[in-house]
Motif scaffolding. Structure first.
Motif, mmCIF file in Angstrom:
data_model
loop_
_atom_site.group_PDB
_atom_site.id
_atom_site.type_symbol
_atom_site.label_atom_id
_atom_site.label_comp_id
_atom_site.label_asym_id
_atom_site.label_seq_id
_atom_site.Cartn_x
_atom_site.Cartn_y
_atom_site.Cartn_z
ATOM 1 N N SER A 183 -48.152 12.216 46.786
ATOM 2 C CA SER A 183 -47.245 13.051 46.017
ATOM 3 C C SER A 183 -46.314 13.733 46.996
ATOM 4 C CB SER A 183 -48.033 14.087 45.223
ATOM 5 O OG SER A 183 -47.180 14.928 44.477
ATOM 6 N N THR A 184 -45.050 13.905 46.625
ATOM 7 C CA THR A 184 -44.079 14.485 47.540
ATOM 8 C C THR A 184 -43.328 15.637 46.892
ATOM 9 O OG1 THR A 184 -42.355 12.917 46.865
ATOM 10 C CG2 THR A 184 -43.719 12.297 48.747
ATOM 11 N N VAL A 185 -42.761 16.485 47.760
ATOM 12 C CA VAL A 185 -41.935 17.597 47.307
ATOM 13 C C VAL A 185 -40.837 17.823 48.342
ATOM 14 C CG1 VAL A 185 -43.413 19.341 48.403
ATOM 15 C CG2 VAL A 185 -41.973 19.980 46.456
ATOM 16 N N TYR A 186 -39.673 18.251 47.875
ATOM 17 C CA TYR A 186 -38.529 18.480 48.754
ATOM 18 C C TYR A 186 -37.892 19.827 48.450
ATOM 19 C CZ TYR A 186 -38.758 13.455 49.645
ATOM 20 O OH TYR A 186 -39.183 12.191 49.990
ATOM 21 N N ALA A 187 -37.366 20.450 49.490
ATOM 22 C CA ALA A 187 -36.542 21.630 49.284
ATOM 23 C C ALA A 187 -35.221 21.204 48.644
ATOM 24 C CB ALA A 187 -36.267 22.306 50.621
ATOM 25 N N ASP A 188 -34.651 22.087 47.845
ATOM 26 C CA ASP A 188 -33.398 21.754 47.162
ATOM 27 C C ASP A 188 -32.292 21.389 48.145
ATOM 28 O OD1 ASP A 188 -33.772 24.241 44.502
ATOM 29 O OD2 ASP A 188 -34.562 22.199 44.702
ATOM 30 N N SER A 189 -32.311 22.011 49.303
ATOM 31 C CA SER A 189 -31.239 21.804 50.283
ATOM 32 C C SER A 189 -31.230 20.390 50.868
ATOM 33 C CB SER A 189 -31.359 22.828 51.415
ATOM 34 O OG SER A 189 -32.628 22.712 52.040
#
Length: 134
Positions: A59-65
């Motif tokens: 599972s992955t997650v990213y900062a909006d930037s």
């Protein structure tokens, strides 16, 4: 104890690409997470992306930037996590760190709630400099 070694940083022109690597000495848990953070001069260390891994799943997650520009991936055989950075901007200039921690199944399911926070990790690498400049 887990040792992490980052590599792949350097100087790149705006719009260019770099791929950072985070090689781990070992992962000993069924569930674990690796996060990428960065710290620019005079600024707080901020979370960029994270990946939670269990056998056969991630599972992955990213900062909006960085959404749409950066991609996190892994190579289980090499105990290595990568951060592919495209369309780099001067504001991406920073020292980039990877970090890791054992997690639970529940933490993997709730990755987006905690994985970009520094406090979620037990082990850190030494960092690699990324400079985006013309």
């Amino acid at each position: 104890q887990v040792q992490l070694v980052e590599s792949g940083g350097g100087l790149v022109q705006p719009g260019g690409s770099l791929r950072l690597s985070c090689a781990a000495s070992r992962f000993t848990s069924d569930y674990y997470a690796i996060g990428w953070f960065r710290q620019a001069p005079g600024k707080e260390r901020e979370g960029v992306s994270a990946i939670a891994i269990s056998s056969g799943d991630s599972s992955t997650v990213y900062a909006d930037s960085v959404k749409g520009r950066f991609t996190i991936s892994r190579d289980d055989a090499k105990n290595t996590v990568y951060l592919q950075m495209n369309s780099l901007k001067p504001e991406d200039t920073a020292v980039y760190y990877c970090a890791t921690s054992r997690i639970t199944k529940e933490q993997m399911e709730l990755l987006r709630l905690w994985a970009l926070s520094r406090g979620g990790y037990d082990y850190w690498g030494q960092g690699t400099q990324v400079t985006v400049s013309s």
